[in-house]
Design a protein around this motif. Structure first.
Motif, PDB file in Angstrom:
ATOM      1  N   LYS A   1       1.045  -1.501  -0.212  1.00  0.00           N
ATOM      2  CA  LYS A   1      -0.117   0.012   0.277  1.00  0.00           C
ATOM      3  C   LYS A   1       1.208   1.284  -0.399  1.00  0.00           C
ATOM      4  CE  LYS A   1      -3.379   2.355   3.134  1.00  0.00           C
ATOM      5  NZ  LYS A   1      -4.596   2.404   4.182  1.00  0.00           N
ATOM      6  N   LYS A   2       2.154   1.274   0.284  1.00  0.00           N
ATOM      7  CA  LYS A   2       2.937   2.536   1.082  1.00  0.00           C
ATOM      8  C   LYS A   2       3.496   2.709   0.221  1.00  0.00           C
ATOM      9  CE  LYS A   2       5.140   6.150   3.019  1.00  0.00           C
ATOM     10  NZ  LYS A   2       4.600   6.870   3.486  1.00  0.00           N
ATOM     11  N   MET A   3       3.604   0.873  -1.379  1.00  0.00           N
ATOM     12  CA  MET A   3       4.546   2.083  -1.838  1.00  0.00           C
ATOM     13  C   MET A   3       3.348   2.358  -3.624  1.00  0.00           C
ATOM     14  SD  MET A   3       7.837   1.113  -2.605  1.00  0.00           S
ATOM     15  CE  MET A   3       9.003  -0.580  -1.482  1.00  0.00           C
ATOM     16  N   ARG A   4       2.101   1.933  -3.199  1.00  0.00           N
ATOM     17  CA  ARG A   4       1.555   2.035  -4.668  1.00  0.00           C
ATOM     18  C   ARG A   4       1.097   3.612  -4.110  1.00  0.00           C
ATOM     19  NH1 ARG A   4      -2.081  -1.983  -2.929  1.00  0.00           N
ATOM     20  NH2 ARG A   4      -2.900  -0.817  -2.096  1.00  0.00           N
ATOM     21  N   GLY A   5       1.253   4.015  -2.993  1.00  0.00           N
ATOM     22  CA  GLY A   5       0.974   5.289  -2.189  1.00  0.00           C
ATOM     23  C   GLY A   5       2.430   6.495  -3.413  1.00  0.00           C
ATOM     24  N   LEU A   6       3.762   5.441  -3.165  1.00  0.00           N
ATOM     25  CA  LEU A   6       4.818   6.469  -3.773  1.00  0.00           C
ATOM     26  C   LEU A   6       5.223   6.273  -5.273  1.00  0.00           C
ATOM     27  CD1 LEU A   6       7.089   5.028  -0.463  1.00  0.00           C
ATOM     28  CD2 LEU A   6       6.567   7.659  -0.815  1.00  0.00           C
ATOM     29  N   ALA A   7       4.708   5.832  -5.892  1.00  0.00           N
ATOM     30  CA  ALA A   7       4.314   5.698  -7.359  1.00  0.00           C
ATOM     31  C   ALA A   7       3.745   7.281  -8.169  1.00  0.00           C
ATOM     32  CB  ALA A   7       3.802   4.248  -7.758  1.00  0.00           C
ATOM     33  N   LYS A   8       2.300   7.355  -7.474  1.00  0.00           N
ATOM     34  CA  LYS A   8       1.003   8.484  -7.433  1.00  0.00           C
ATOM     35  C   LYS A   8       1.675   9.533  -7.771  1.00  0.00           C
ATOM     36  CE  LYS A   8      -2.265   5.569  -5.129  1.00  0.00           C
ATOM     37  NZ  LYS A   8      -4.118   5.600  -4.708  1.00  0.00           N
ATOM     38  N   PRO A   9       2.571   9.905  -7.106  1.00  0.00           N
ATOM     39  CA  PRO A   9       3.074  11.943  -7.339  1.00  0.00           C
ATOM     40  C   PRO A   9       3.698  11.501  -8.647  1.00  0.00           C
ATOM     41  CG  PRO A   9       3.323  11.160  -5.558  1.00  0.00           C
ATOM     42  CD  PRO A   9       3.061  10.275  -5.738  1.00  0.00           C
ATOM     43  N   SER A  10       3.685  12.361  -9.253  1.00  0.00           N
ATOM     44  CA  SER A  10       3.731  13.309 -10.368  1.00  0.00           C
ATOM     45  C   SER A  10       4.979  13.242 -10.379  1.00  0.00           C
ATOM     46  CB  SER A  10       2.747  13.915 -11.126  1.00  0.00           C
ATOM     47  OG  SER A  10       2.225  14.754 -11.446  1.00  0.00           O
ATOM     48  N   LEU A  11       5.972  13.821  -9.067  1.00  0.00           N
ATOM     49  CA  LEU A  11       6.863  13.881  -9.002  1.00  0.00           C
ATOM     50  C   LEU A  11       7.408  13.771  -7.637  1.00  0.00           C
ATOM     51  CD1 LEU A  11       9.603  15.348  -9.444  1.00  0.00           C
ATOM     52  CD2 LEU A  11       9.228  17.297  -8.713  1.00  0.00           C
ATOM     53  N   LEU A  12       8.466  12.729  -7.581  1.00  0.00           N
ATOM     54  CA  LEU A  12       8.738  12.194  -5.945  1.00  0.00           C
ATOM     55  C   LEU A  12      10.126  12.512  -6.076  1.00  0.00           C
ATOM     56  CD1 LEU A  12       8.718  10.943  -3.264  1.00  0.00           C
ATOM     57  CD2 LEU A  12      10.036   8.547  -4.709  1.00  0.00           C
ATOM     58  N   ILE A  13      10.390  14.078  -4.897  1.00  0.00           N
ATOM     59  CA  ILE A  13      11.923  14.794  -4.654  1.00  0.00           C
ATOM     60  C   ILE A  13      12.350  13.619  -3.161  1.00  0.00           C
ATOM     61  CG2 ILE A  13      13.051  16.391  -4.000  1.00  0.00           C
ATOM     62  CD1 ILE A  13      11.311  18.002  -4.605  1.00  0.00           C
ATOM     63  N   ILE A  14      13.784  13.434  -3.723  1.00  0.00           N
ATOM     64  CA  ILE A  14      13.988  12.525  -2.499  1.00  0.00           C
ATOM     65  C   ILE A  14      15.597  13.077  -2.476  1.00  0.00           C
ATOM     66  CG2 ILE A  14      15.675   9.472  -1.818  1.00  0.00           C
ATOM     67  CD1 ILE A  14      13.692   8.157  -4.163  1.00  0.00           C
ATOM     68  N   ASP A  15      15.144  13.162  -0.961  1.00  0.00           N
ATOM     69  CA  ASP A  15      16.182  14.561  -0.938  1.00  0.00           C
ATOM     70  C   ASP A  15      17.156  14.081   0.513  1.00  0.00           C
ATOM     71  OD1 ASP A  15      17.290  17.048  -0.948  1.00  0.00           O
ATOM     72  OD2 ASP A  15      16.553  17.583   0.924  1.00  0.00           O
ATOM     73  N   GLU A  16      18.938  13.462   0.481  1.00  0.00           N
ATOM     74  CA  GLU A  16      20.257  13.547   1.104  1.00  0.00           C
ATOM     75  C   GLU A  16      19.997  12.856   0.861  1.00  0.00           C
ATOM     76  OE1 GLU A  16      19.152  15.271   5.239  1.00  0.00           O
ATOM     77  OE2 GLU A  16      19.014  17.679   4.602  1.00  0.00           O
ATOM     78  N   MET A  17      20.035  11.919   0.128  1.00  0.00           N
ATOM     79  CA  MET A  17      20.337  10.430  -0.395  1.00  0.00           C
ATOM     80  C   MET A  17      22.090  10.399  -0.200  1.00  0.00           C
ATOM     81  SD  MET A  17      20.204   7.502  -1.580  1.00  0.00           S
ATOM     82  CE  MET A  17      21.642   5.781  -2.028  1.00  0.00           C
TER      83      MET A  17
END
Length: 244
Positions: free
Chosen positions: A152-168
């Protein structure tokens, strides 16, 4: 009659028309505005208000850490990126094409600033955007997994048009962190865009993730359709500290 208009507006959820129609009616009467122009104006007011409410909702849900626009970024201080480069991506065509942006460089050169500036433009244009640090992302996925809610969490993270992953790379990710990140990247691969910021070179990602094979698999997908900016320059935080 006034009460009837308010009742219809309330029933149809025309909240802005309900609050503004009296003023707009007086203005139309005073200036002898034609009926069709009055109707167009009152619908325009309602539509603009709905757009703004939608933007405010998207902004709240985005979890952006601050609001900084491109106008406040000092391009003269940083090497490896130009205003022209970033303005090209402010068109958001890279999102339409499901491409990624990666900003690499030491702390304080403005990687997150640029990511947020692009995110604000995406929100202005009505695109769902979500911001998380790499550590927050992994922690949230570990929690979801422990609760049996990982898919469910993965599906939620797939939805935004843009995902920002900061401070890798600012912190080494815990056990299985690389596997969780790989799943996120794979879900979004060729389907939606990512902006990622990191203070580590790609050759160091194996150490950050604790698994060189996973790091290679992640980079293979992340970089397939991407533009990488390798930034360098003095830390603006240290510069501000020195001028105080």
């Amino acid at each position: 009659m006034n009460q009837a208009i308010d009742t219809y507006c309330e029933s149809l959820k025309l909240t802005t028309i309900q609050s503004e129609w009296r003023t707009l009616t007086e203005e139309a009467s005073k200036n002898n505005i034609p009926y069709h122009a009055f109707l167009e104006r009152i619908l325009e007011v309602e539509n603009q208000a709905r757009i703004e409410r939608s933007r405010q909702t998207l902004l709240k849900l985005s979890r952006l850490p601050f609001r900084k626009t491109l106008d406040t970024f000092d391009f003269d201080r940083v090497k490896g990126v130009s205003r022209r480069d970033i303005e090209e991506y402010m068109s958001l065509s890279f999102i339409e094409q499901n491409q990624n942006l990666v900003f690499l460089g030491p702390p304080g050169v403005g990687k997150t600033h640029l990511a947020v500036s692009i995110a604000l433009e995406a929100i202005r244009k009505g695109l769902k955007t979500y911001f998380m640090t790499a550590q927050e992302l992994i922690t949230s996925l570990q929690t979801a997994d422990s609760q049996g809610k990982l898919d469910k969490k993965m599906r939620g993270l797939a939805k935004p048009s843009l995902l920002i992953i900061d401070e890798m790379g600012y912190l080494n990710l815990s056990n299985n962190g690389g596997h969780y990140l790989f799943q996120v990247i794979s879900r979004r691969y060729e389907n939606s865009s990512i902006i990622l910021t990191s203070n580590k070179t790609f050759s160091e990602w194996g150490e950050v993730l604790g698994d060189g094979v996973i790091a290679t698999a992640i980079l293979d997908r992340l970089l397939h359709y991407s533009r990488v900016f390798s930034m360098d320059g003095p830390s603006y935080r240290m510069n501000e500290k020195g001028t105080n």
